[in-house]
Structure formats: structure tokens, C-alpha cells
Design a protein around this motif. Structure first.
Motif, PDB file in Angstrom:
ATOM      1  N   GLU A   7     -45.535 -12.023  -3.192  1.00  0.00           N
ATOM      2  CA  GLU A   7     -46.129 -12.585  -4.407  1.00  0.00           C
ATOM      3  C   GLU A   7     -46.788 -11.125  -4.888  1.00  0.00           C
ATOM      4  OE1 GLU A   7     -48.959 -15.191  -2.719  1.00  0.00           O
ATOM      5  OE2 GLU A   7     -47.784 -16.585  -2.558  1.00  0.00           O
ATOM      6  N   ASP A   8     -46.810 -10.027  -4.630  1.00  0.00           N
ATOM      7  CA  ASP A   8     -47.524  -8.793  -5.198  1.00  0.00           C
ATOM      8  C   ASP A   8     -46.972  -7.615  -4.497  1.00  0.00           C
ATOM      9  OD1 ASP A   8     -48.799  -7.351  -7.118  1.00  0.00           O
ATOM     10  OD2 ASP A   8     -50.627  -7.478  -6.138  1.00  0.00           O
ATOM     11  N   VAL A   9     -46.293  -6.805  -5.267  1.00  0.00           N
ATOM     12  CA  VAL A   9     -45.492  -5.555  -4.582  1.00  0.00           C
ATOM     13  C   VAL A   9     -45.788  -4.378  -5.523  1.00  0.00           C
ATOM     14  CG1 VAL A   9     -43.642  -4.300  -3.828  1.00  0.00           C
ATOM     15  CG2 VAL A   9     -43.758  -6.876  -3.538  1.00  0.00           C
ATOM     16  N   THR A  10     -46.652  -3.345  -4.882  1.00  0.00           N
ATOM     17  CA  THR A  10     -46.808  -2.181  -5.658  1.00  0.00           C
ATOM     18  C   THR A  10     -46.221  -0.932  -4.817  1.00  0.00           C
ATOM     19  OG1 THR A  10     -49.077  -1.862  -4.569  1.00  0.00           O
ATOM     20  CG2 THR A  10     -49.041  -3.125  -6.342  1.00  0.00           C
ATOM     21  N   ALA A  11     -46.326   0.415  -5.304  1.00  0.00           N
ATOM     22  CA  ALA A  11     -46.093   1.357  -4.435  1.00  0.00           C
ATOM     23  C   ALA A  11     -46.645   1.629  -3.189  1.00  0.00           C
ATOM     24  CB  ALA A  11     -46.259   2.670  -5.272  1.00  0.00           C
ATOM     25  N   SER A  12     -47.975   1.151  -3.108  1.00  0.00           N
ATOM     26  CA  SER A  12     -49.031   1.129  -1.752  1.00  0.00           C
ATOM     27  C   SER A  12     -49.233  -0.097  -1.035  1.00  0.00           C
ATOM     28  CB  SER A  12     -50.028   2.046  -2.386  1.00  0.00           C
ATOM     29  OG  SER A  12     -50.824   1.361  -3.145  1.00  0.00           O
ATOM     30  N   ALA A  13     -48.628  -1.238  -1.523  1.00  0.00           N
ATOM     31  CA  ALA A  13     -49.406  -2.309  -0.942  1.00  0.00           C
ATOM     32  C   ALA A  13     -48.191  -3.558  -1.410  1.00  0.00           C
ATOM     33  CB  ALA A  13     -50.639  -2.914  -1.424  1.00  0.00           C
TER      34      ALA A  13
END
Length: 40
Positions: A7-13
Motif C-alpha cells: 500500500e505504501d513503498v518508499t526507498a526505506s520502508a
């Protein structure tokens, strides 16, 4: 049968859910958060 939804993807999580459907019609849903460990 199983499905993973991010549902939510970033470079660190990342966060999302995993749904496992049983043959008898039941299901198990697990939510998760994956965090990158800070560098030491």
C-alpha cells in the motif's frame, strides 16, 4: 490462494497486507510494516 498488497513503498520502508484464503472459505489477513534498519 494468497495475495500480497503493497500500500505504501518508499526507498526505506514498505507497508501492506498479506491475505491467505483457505479451501474451506476462511481467510487470514496479516498487515506488515518493513523498515530499513539505520546504518550504525
Amino acid at each position: 490462494m494468497a495475495a500480497v498488497t503493497l500500500e505504501d513503498v518508499t526507498a526505506s520502508a514498505a507497508e501492506g497486507r498479506f491475505v491467505y484464503r483457505c479451501e474451506d472459505g476462511g481467510q487470514l489477513t496479516c498487515t506488515f510494516d518493513v523498515l530499513e534498519a539505520p546504518e550504525e
